[in-house]
Structure formats: structure tokens, C-alpha cells
Write a protein that holds these residues in place. Structure first.
Motif, PDB file in Angstrom:
ATOM      1  N   SER A  46      64.367  35.930  37.779  1.00  0.00           N
ATOM      2  CA  SER A  46      63.652  36.154  36.522  1.00  0.00           C
ATOM      3  C   SER A  46      64.139  37.374  35.754  1.00  0.00           C
ATOM      4  N   LYS A  47      64.783  38.286  36.422  1.00  0.00           N
ATOM      5  CA  LYS A  47      65.197  39.517  35.735  1.00  0.00           C
ATOM      6  C   LYS A  47      66.687  39.596  35.419  1.00  0.00           C
ATOM      7  N   SER A  53      71.626  41.889  29.700  1.00  0.00           N
ATOM      8  CA  SER A  53      71.570  42.185  28.269  1.00  0.00           C
ATOM      9  C   SER A  53      70.988  43.554  27.936  1.00  0.00           C
ATOM     10  N   LEU A  54      70.014  44.016  28.698  1.00  0.00           N
ATOM     11  CA  LEU A  54      69.350  45.271  28.346  1.00  0.00           C
ATOM     12  C   LEU A  54      69.889  46.487  29.100  1.00  0.00           C
ATOM     13  N   CYS A  55      70.365  46.272  30.290  1.00  0.00           N
ATOM     14  CA  CYS A  55      70.758  47.397  31.132  1.00  0.00           C
ATOM     15  C   CYS A  55      72.260  47.665  31.080  1.00  0.00           C
ATOM     16  N   GLY A  56      73.048  46.662  31.360  1.00  0.00           N
ATOM     17  CA  GLY A  56      74.494  46.828  31.369  1.00  0.00           C
ATOM     18  C   GLY A  56      75.073  47.283  32.692  1.00  0.00           C
TER      19      GLY A  56
END
Length: 66
Positions: A46-47, A53-56
Motif C-alpha cells: 500500500s505504501k 513518488s513522494l520520498c525518492g
């Protein structure tokens, strides 16, 4: 040379509370319930999109950039 861990990359202030600490700092996206920006995350499936996309961090580790 020491490898960058997720808690260092994200400048995490709660790393001791995170399920990825201390053994999974290079594969945190595969650990359920990790802390990302102070928020508890779900299971790996789920993550994963948010991790990319958000963390990299995942992309940089897989790409050999850190």
C-alpha cells in the motif's frame, strides 16, 4: 564508505520508534508501519507508490545513487 540509511536521508527524528530501525534502513519500503515524515505507513504494497513518488529514497537506492 557507509551507506545512507532512510532515517538519515529523511532526517528522521523518531528513528528509534520506526520498525525499519536499526536493521532495515536500506529497505524501509519493504517494512510495514514505517514512519515517513512522522506518519505511520501501511504495508509494503500500500505504501510503495508513495515511497517512489513522494520520498525518492527507494529510487535512489535501487538506482545506486546513494
Amino acid at each position: 564508505m557507509a551507506q545512507t540509511m532512510c532515517w538519515d536521508y529523511l532526517q528522521c527524528k523518531n528513528k528509534e520508534r520506526c520498525p525499519a530501525f536499526p536493521d532495515n534502513g536500506r529497505s524501509c519500503w519493504d517494512v510495514s508501519g514505517t514512519l515517513c515524515r512522522g506518519q505511520v505507513q501501511g504495508n509494503p504494497e500500500s505504501k510503495r507508490d508513495d515511497c517512489i513518488s513522494l520520498c525518492g529514497f527507494l529510487e535512489k537506492v535501487v538506482g545506486g545513487k546513494i
